[in-house]
Design a protein around this motif. Structure first.
Motif, PDB file in Angstrom:
ATOM      1  N   ALA A  38       7.661 -26.696  42.461  1.00  0.00           N
ATOM      2  CA  ALA A  38       7.751 -26.107  40.988  1.00  0.00           C
ATOM      3  C   ALA A  38       7.057 -27.336  39.891  1.00  0.00           C
ATOM      4  CB  ALA A  38       9.258 -25.984  40.491  1.00  0.00           C
ATOM      5  N   VAL A  39       7.388 -28.629  40.097  1.00  0.00           N
ATOM      6  CA  VAL A  39       6.494 -29.738  39.532  1.00  0.00           C
ATOM      7  C   VAL A  39       5.037 -29.396  39.639  1.00  0.00           C
ATOM      8  CG1 VAL A  39       6.244 -32.207  39.102  1.00  0.00           C
ATOM      9  CG2 VAL A  39       8.608 -31.237  39.235  1.00  0.00           C
ATOM     10  N   LEU A  40       4.572 -29.415  41.018  1.00  0.00           N
ATOM     11  CA  LEU A  40       3.345 -29.242  41.307  1.00  0.00           C
ATOM     12  C   LEU A  40       2.758 -28.091  40.568  1.00  0.00           C
ATOM     13  CD1 LEU A  40       3.065 -30.238  45.123  1.00  0.00           C
ATOM     14  CD2 LEU A  40       2.647 -31.930  43.230  1.00  0.00           C
ATOM     15  N   ALA A  41       3.151 -26.909  40.494  1.00  0.00           N
ATOM     16  CA  ALA A  41       2.915 -25.839  39.983  1.00  0.00           C
ATOM     17  C   ALA A  41       2.828 -25.952  38.392  1.00  0.00           C
ATOM     18  CB  ALA A  41       3.546 -24.623  40.317  1.00  0.00           C
ATOM     19  N   PHE A  42       3.777 -26.736  37.917  1.00  0.00           N
ATOM     20  CA  PHE A  42       3.774 -26.931  36.534  1.00  0.00           C
ATOM     21  C   PHE A  42       2.668 -27.808  35.979  1.00  0.00           C
ATOM     22  CE2 PHE A  42       5.080 -29.208  32.672  1.00  0.00           C
ATOM     23  CZ  PHE A  42       5.192 -28.404  31.604  1.00  0.00           C
ATOM     24  N   ARG A  43       2.477 -28.798  36.945  1.00  0.00           N
ATOM     25  CA  ARG A  43       1.225 -29.762  36.541  1.00  0.00           C
ATOM     26  C   ARG A  43      -0.224 -29.256  36.988  1.00  0.00           C
ATOM     27  NH1 ARG A  43       2.126 -35.434  38.366  1.00  0.00           N
ATOM     28  NH2 ARG A  43       0.938 -35.852  36.549  1.00  0.00           N
ATOM     29  N   ARG A  44      -0.187 -28.229  37.567  1.00  0.00           N
ATOM     30  CA  ARG A  44      -1.453 -27.329  38.275  1.00  0.00           C
ATOM     31  C   ARG A  44      -2.087 -28.433  39.287  1.00  0.00           C
ATOM     32  NH1 ARG A  44      -2.362 -22.669  36.240  1.00  0.00           N
ATOM     33  NH2 ARG A  44      -1.508 -22.292  34.105  1.00  0.00           N
ATOM     34  N   THR A  45      -1.315 -29.245  40.074  1.00  0.00           N
ATOM     35  CA  THR A  45      -2.073 -30.102  41.115  1.00  0.00           C
ATOM     36  C   THR A  45      -2.565 -29.209  42.143  1.00  0.00           C
ATOM     37  OG1 THR A  45      -0.053 -31.411  40.419  1.00  0.00           O
ATOM     38  CG2 THR A  45      -1.143 -31.912  42.646  1.00  0.00           C
ATOM     39  N   VAL A  46      -3.835 -29.939  42.393  1.00  0.00           N
ATOM     40  CA  VAL A  46      -4.659 -29.342  43.692  1.00  0.00           C
ATOM     41  C   VAL A  46      -4.600 -30.379  44.801  1.00  0.00           C
ATOM     42  CG1 VAL A  46      -5.770 -27.614  42.335  1.00  0.00           C
ATOM     43  CG2 VAL A  46      -6.744 -29.870  42.680  1.00  0.00           C
ATOM     44  N   GLY A  47      -5.036 -29.943  45.911  1.00  0.00           N
ATOM     45  CA  GLY A  47      -5.406 -30.959  47.029  1.00  0.00           C
ATOM     46  C   GLY A  47      -4.348 -30.683  48.063  1.00  0.00           C
ATOM     47  N   ALA A  48      -4.394 -31.896  48.888  1.00  0.00           N
ATOM     48  CA  ALA A  48      -3.711 -31.517  50.442  1.00  0.00           C
ATOM     49  C   ALA A  48      -2.077 -31.626  50.334  1.00  0.00           C
ATOM     50  CB  ALA A  48      -3.947 -32.747  51.066  1.00  0.00           C
ATOM     51  N   LEU A  49      -1.752 -32.270  48.958  1.00  0.00           N
ATOM     52  CA  LEU A  49      -0.391 -32.433  48.950  1.00  0.00           C
ATOM     53  C   LEU A  49       0.181 -31.023  48.374  1.00  0.00           C
ATOM     54  CD1 LEU A  49       2.327 -33.989  48.491  1.00  0.00           C
ATOM     55  CD2 LEU A  49       1.634 -34.260  46.100  1.00  0.00           C
ATOM     56  N   ALA A  50      -0.346 -30.460  47.529  1.00  0.00           N
ATOM     57  CA  ALA A  50      -0.155 -28.867  47.125  1.00  0.00           C
ATOM     58  C   ALA A  50      -0.215 -27.994  48.416  1.00  0.00           C
ATOM     59  CB  ALA A  50      -0.829 -28.434  46.290  1.00  0.00           C
ATOM     60  N   ARG A  97       3.442 -18.724  45.174  1.00  0.00           N
ATOM     61  CA  ARG A  97       2.454 -18.234  44.519  1.00  0.00           C
ATOM     62  C   ARG A  97       2.020 -19.148  43.465  1.00  0.00           C
ATOM     63  NH1 ARG A  97       1.319 -15.629  40.150  1.00  0.00           N
ATOM     64  NH2 ARG A  97       0.164 -13.929  40.253  1.00  0.00           N
ATOM     65  N   ALA A  98       3.019 -19.784  42.671  1.00  0.00           N
ATOM     66  CA  ALA A  98       2.433 -20.513  41.668  1.00  0.00           C
ATOM     67  C   ALA A  98       1.662 -21.646  42.068  1.00  0.00           C
ATOM     68  CB  ALA A  98       3.683 -20.769  40.702  1.00  0.00           C
ATOM     69  N   VAL A  99       2.074 -22.282  43.008  1.00  0.00           N
ATOM     70  CA  VAL A  99       1.165 -23.312  43.663  1.00  0.00           C
ATOM     71  C   VAL A  99       0.048 -23.117  44.118  1.00  0.00           C
ATOM     72  CG1 VAL A  99       1.229 -25.297  45.542  1.00  0.00           C
ATOM     73  CG2 VAL A  99       3.498 -24.874  44.291  1.00  0.00           C
ATOM     74  N   THR A 100      -0.175 -22.067  44.910  1.00  0.00           N
ATOM     75  CA  THR A 100      -1.361 -21.478  45.370  1.00  0.00           C
ATOM     76  C   THR A 100      -2.179 -20.920  44.135  1.00  0.00           C
ATOM     77  OG1 THR A 100      -0.509 -19.389  46.194  1.00  0.00           O
ATOM     78  CG2 THR A 100      -0.457 -21.154  47.695  1.00  0.00           C
ATOM     79  N   HIS A 101      -1.636 -20.426  43.313  1.00  0.00           N
ATOM     80  CA  HIS A 101      -2.351 -19.861  42.050  1.00  0.00           C
ATOM     81  C   HIS A 101      -3.092 -20.908  41.412  1.00  0.00           C
ATOM     82  CE1 HIS A 101      -3.833 -16.921  39.339  1.00  0.00           C
ATOM     83  NE2 HIS A 101      -3.252 -17.554  38.437  1.00  0.00           N
ATOM     84  N   SER A 102      -2.472 -22.110  41.072  1.00  0.00           N
ATOM     85  CA  SER A 102      -2.873 -23.217  40.686  1.00  0.00           C
ATOM     86  C   SER A 102      -4.260 -23.552  41.271  1.00  0.00           C
ATOM     87  CB  SER A 102      -1.795 -24.289  40.367  1.00  0.00           C
ATOM     88  OG  SER A 102      -1.550 -24.896  41.331  1.00  0.00           O
ATOM     89  N   ARG A 103      -4.201 -23.673  42.536  1.00  0.00           N
ATOM     90  CA  ARG A 103      -5.268 -24.316  43.428  1.00  0.00           C
ATOM     91  C   ARG A 103      -6.531 -23.260  43.195  1.00  0.00           C
ATOM     92  NH1 ARG A 103      -4.676 -24.425  49.003  1.00  0.00           N
ATOM     93  NH2 ARG A 103      -6.288 -25.829  48.945  1.00  0.00           N
ATOM     94  N   SER A 104      -6.311 -21.809  43.094  1.00  0.00           N
ATOM     95  CA  SER A 104      -7.184 -21.060  43.136  1.00  0.00           C
ATOM     96  C   SER A 104      -8.080 -20.949  41.724  1.00  0.00           C
ATOM     97  CB  SER A 104      -6.993 -19.351  43.369  1.00  0.00           C
ATOM     98  OG  SER A 104      -6.011 -18.899  42.395  1.00  0.00           O
ATOM     99  N   GLU A 105      -7.335 -21.456  40.667  1.00  0.00           N
ATOM    100  CA  GLU A 105      -7.989 -21.655  39.360  1.00  0.00           C
ATOM    101  C   GLU A 105      -8.856 -22.642  39.078  1.00  0.00           C
ATOM    102  OE1 GLU A 105      -5.010 -21.738  36.594  1.00  0.00           O
ATOM    103  OE2 GLU A 105      -4.428 -19.828  36.529  1.00  0.00           O
ATOM    104  N   GLY A 106      -8.867 -23.541  40.214  1.00  0.00           N
ATOM    105  CA  GLY A 106      -9.818 -24.725  40.084  1.00  0.00           C
ATOM    106  C   GLY A 106      -9.551 -25.775  39.034  1.00  0.00           C
TER     107      GLY A 106
END
Length: 109
Positions: A38-50, A97-106
């Motif tokens: 939830a924290v990663l999705a809120f911060r829109r974190t991308v990368g290997a950690l997400a 979904r929120a974590v992967t969606h933040s990744r797809s938004e670039g």
């Protein structure tokens, strides 16, 4: 919730296909990974950690679905815990979904 139920009630731990220790481990892992995701999705974190967190949440969500399935068909008091776990699995799916969606938004790392 699954970890507390397995630790406190012997009949719940007996119904679980993973046993008492497995259910506690999956419950604690689900809680920690859900909060972290939830924290990663809120911060829109991308990368290997997400990616790792999303995969971990997928595995934990699948294991919780297995436990919920066993609870739903065991009857008795475990039926209520099964219904609550179905909601937890749905919530975990929304976090994934929120974590992967933040990744797809670039988003920026």
């Amino acid at each position: 919730m699954a970890a507390l139920a397995a630790a406190m009630f012997a009949e719940i731990a007996d119904v679980s296909p993973l046993g008492r220790i497995g259910t506690i481990a999956v419950g604690v892992a689900a809680a920690v990974l859900s909060a972290f995701g939830a924290v990663l999705a809120f911060r829109r974190t991308v990368g290997a950690l997400a990616t790792i967190v999303a995969l971990g949440l997928g595995v934990v969500g699948g294991l919780l679905a297995l436990i919920a399935f066993a609870f739903l068909f065991a009857g008795g008091a475990s039926l209520i815990f099964g219904v609550l776990l179905v909601h937890a699995v749905f919530s975990i799916a929304m976090i994934v979904r929120a974590v992967t969606h933040s990744r797809s938004e670039g988003a920026t790392p």
